[in-house]
Enzyme design. Structure first.
Site, PDB file in Angstrom:
ATOM      1  N   SER A 253     -33.110  79.994 -30.930  1.00 33.93           N
ATOM      2  CA  SER A 253     -32.400  80.620 -29.823  1.00 33.93           C
ATOM      3  C   SER A 253     -31.788  81.915 -30.339  1.00 33.93           C
ATOM      4  O   SER A 253     -31.925  82.255 -31.517  1.00 33.93           O
ATOM      5  CB  SER A 253     -31.303  79.692 -29.318  1.00 33.93           C
ATOM      6  OG  SER A 253     -30.249  79.679 -30.268  1.00 33.93           O
ATOM      7  N   LYS A 254     -31.093  82.600 -29.460  1.00 38.95           N
ATOM      8  CA  LYS A 254     -30.502  83.902 -29.809  1.00 38.95           C
ATOM      9  C   LYS A 254     -29.615  83.828 -31.056  1.00 38.95           C
ATOM     10  O   LYS A 254     -29.434  84.812 -31.758  1.00 38.95           O
ATOM     11  CB  LYS A 254     -29.687  84.445 -28.630  1.00 38.95           C
ATOM     12  CG  LYS A 254     -30.569  84.847 -27.462  1.00 38.95           C
ATOM     13  CD  LYS A 254     -30.260  86.266 -26.976  1.00 38.95           C
ATOM     14  CE  LYS A 254     -31.333  86.806 -26.054  1.00 38.95           C
ATOM     15  NZ  LYS A 254     -31.327  86.228 -24.722  1.00 38.95           N
ATOM     16  N   ARG A 255     -29.041  82.642 -31.297  1.00 39.74           N
ATOM     17  CA  ARG A 255     -28.170  82.503 -32.473  1.00 39.74           C
ATOM     18  C   ARG A 255     -28.930  82.782 -33.777  1.00 39.74           C
ATOM     19  O   ARG A 255     -28.351  83.134 -34.786  1.00 39.74           O
ATOM     20  CB  ARG A 255     -27.622  81.075 -32.561  1.00 39.74           C
ATOM     21  CG  ARG A 255     -26.496  80.786 -31.599  1.00 39.74           C
ATOM     22  CD  ARG A 255     -25.995  79.371 -31.786  1.00 39.74           C
ATOM     23  NE  ARG A 255     -27.037  78.388 -31.519  1.00 39.74           N
ATOM     24  CZ  ARG A 255     -27.468  77.497 -32.394  1.00 39.74           C
ATOM     25  NH1 ARG A 255     -26.972  77.458 -33.609  1.00 39.74           N
ATOM     26  NH2 ARG A 255     -28.410  76.637 -32.053  1.00 39.74           N
ATOM     27  N   HIS A 256     -30.240  82.547 -33.757  1.00 41.49           N
ATOM     28  CA  HIS A 256     -31.032  82.682 -34.987  1.00 41.49           C
ATOM     29  C   HIS A 256     -31.627  84.072 -35.172  1.00 41.49           C
ATOM     30  O   HIS A 256     -32.292  84.339 -36.148  1.00 41.49           O
ATOM     31  CB  HIS A 256     -32.175  81.664 -34.981  1.00 41.49           C
ATOM     32  CG  HIS A 256     -31.694  80.259 -34.835  1.00 41.49           C
ATOM     33  ND1 HIS A 256     -31.866  79.530 -33.676  1.00 41.49           N
ATOM     34  CD2 HIS A 256     -31.032  79.462 -35.689  1.00 41.49           C
ATOM     35  CE1 HIS A 256     -31.333  78.335 -33.850  1.00 41.49           C
ATOM     36  NE2 HIS A 256     -30.817  78.268 -35.049  1.00 41.49           N
ATOM     37  N   GLY A 257     -31.426  84.923 -34.183  1.00 47.20           N
ATOM     38  CA  GLY A 257     -32.040  86.252 -34.248  1.00 47.20           C
ATOM     39  C   GLY A 257     -32.536  86.573 -32.853  1.00 47.20           C
ATOM     40  O   GLY A 257     -32.507  85.711 -31.968  1.00 47.20           O
TER      41      GLY A 257
END
Ligand code: GLU
Length: 491
Positions: A253-257
């Protein structure tokens, strides 16, 4: 293999996601490997969430990655139209056939009724599924309700007590019990078919030979298999590829990039690096070599080497790969990719003159070993341009250079002040003159200059640093260095 036809069938409900791009790539690679057809169509039956802007984004992203399609939206072909909303009559005919053969039925249950049913099932600890209330309505009952204006859904009659199985090319045999599947909706009350139904007709009428898609669709597959059977069609081969997880093993998800392809484009990644990276998300090459361009991937790719285990999205690896591709690119390509970033940062005008381009090129070449994405250039340049500090670690070196450093930098300063601008070549010539004038050359000359300009004994080529910081920057640093040396040599 003959008549190999693969497709990418995104829902245009957002920008092309890394996971979607990887599915597209695997389909593309297999199609090209067997000299088959790669087709792109749009699954746009979710009218509320689908948009023309998303379709454009997806197409642009695919093209940017180099995955041109042979058939489909915009490209045309014999099996169109290639948007589901333009294919409603094809679906209607198939629904009518299933209704006529008693393999599907109209369901008039209201949302409230269905909610109540689901709640009661959940309360009993059962998996919610449709109980079959409208399964055995007669045709006369259908007709009278339709005549009175009811807007039913169409449900598929799932045969009870059967096992459906596929031989998945990645996961092996996967079987499902039909008893776990309630009679599912194939057409909504507004007449729009649902994904599971439309996709079957699309894959059949477009003569798709292999379906490679994300594992999240595995649970849809038994429904599709039942529809192939009911409609009397042969199935394509299925390959469900694993999910992409972040480093912490949760779903990417966005948290990972960034998750969209355009985000990477905008950060200054090269498409060939992203393609290479996507291929390695689940597929592993036979040998040690990890660097593959698109043609190399077509050659090397095979589903046998696609793993069942989840792929882990490693941003550091993507950065590393991009760095490798940046350094291997031709200088003109590097300039083309660097330029928009320099322009956005106001370092190069929107309509650059020859001088600006030369500056941009020199800077890009000077810094190519120090970046992993072109978007890093402006910050790096800003770092070079920051006032330098002459730290303690330079002590030994400066002691050794002694008065020579002062002589050299005084001469450099005088020359710079006499010039209007300095090019890389002009700077080289300037140093030559300084050498002649002062009689100081070699290491004492170059180290003095380097330390004065950068506050460090290492870094990129000095001619290039000169260009990055510019004449003003160099003058300022020469003065600063001379002030510093006055103290240093006295202490
Ligand atoms: N529209 C689906 C998606 O975007 C594709 C489903 C399929 O490939 O069958 O996930």
């Amino acid at each position: 293999m003959k008549n190999v036809r693969l497709r990418f069938a995104p829902s245009p409900t957002g920008p092309l996601h890394i996971g979607g791009a990887r599915s597209a790539l695997f389909n593309y690679l297999l199609a090209k490997k067997y000299r088959g057809t790669f087709l792109v169509r749009m699954e746009d039956t979710d009218l509320e969430r689908s948009s023309a802007a998303s379709e454009e984004n997806i197409k642009d992203s695919l093209k940017w990655l180099g995955m041109d399609w042979d058939e489909g939206v915009d490209a045309g072909g014999d099996c169109g139209p290639y948007r589901q909303t333009e294919r409603l009559s094809i679906y209607r005919q198939a629904v009518d056939k299933l209704l006529a053969e008693g393999k599907a039925y109209y369901c008039f249950c209201s949302e409230e009724e269905l909610d109540r049913e689901r709640e009661a099932q959940s309360a009993r600890g059962e998996t919610p599924r449709y109980g079959g209330k409208c399964r055995d309505l007669t045709r006369e009952e259908w007709q009278s309700r339709l005549d009175s204006g009811a807007k039913p859904v169409v449900r598929f009659k799932v045969p009870p007590g059967e096992e459906v199985a596929i031989d998945d090319l990645v996961r092996g045999r996967v079987a499902f019990e039909t008893d776990g599947i309630g009679d599912f909706i194939i057409v909504k009350s507004d007449g729009i078919p649902v994904y599971n139904f439309a996709v079957v007709l699309d894959d059949v009428t477009m003569k798709i030979s292999h379906v490679i898609r994300g594992e999240e669709h595995l649970s849809n597959t038994p429904r599709q298999v039942l529809l192939y059977d009911a409609l009397g069609y042969a199935m394509p081969k299925f390959a469900h590829i694993s999910l992409i997880l972040g480093q912490d093993k949760t779903k990417m998800s966005k948290r990972h990039g960034s998750t969209s392809v355009v985000a990477y484009r905008d950060q200054g990644y090269l498409p060939e690096a992203l393609v290479n990276f996507l291929a390695l998300l689940g597929w592993s090459p036979e040998g040690e070599e990890e660097i593959f361009d698109l043609d190399g991937l077509v050659e090397a790719f095979s589903l046998d080497r696609v793993s069942k285990s989840p792929a882990v999205f490693d941003l550091e690896k993507l950065k590393w790969l991009n760095g490798v591709y940046i350094r291997n690119a031709a200088p003109e390509r590097r300039l083309a990719f660097a330029l928009p970033h320099l322009q956005n940062a106001g370092l190069v005008p929107a309509e650059p003159a020859a001088d600006d381009l030369l500056w941009a090129q020199t800077v890009t070449e000077a810094l190519k070993n120090h970046i992993n994405a072109f978007g890093e250039l402006p910050a790096l340049i800003a770092r070079y341009r920051q006032p330098v500090a002459y730290g303690e670690e330079l002590g030994e070196e400066l002691k050794a250079l002694g008065e020579d450093a002062v002589t050299v930098i005084r001469a450099v300063l005088a020359k710079l002040e006499a010039l209007e601008t300095v090019s890389a070549d002009g700077y080289k010539a300037l140093l030559k003159e300084v050498k002649k004038e002062t009689g100081i050359g070699g290491r004492p000359l170059f180290h003095s200059v380097r330390i004065a300009k950068t506050g460090s004994t290492e870094g990129p080529d000095m001619d290039k640093v000169a260009i990055i910081i510019g004449r003003e920057g160099m003058i300022e640093r020469c003065r600063e260095f001379l002030r510093f040396m006055e103290h240093f040599l006295q202490s």
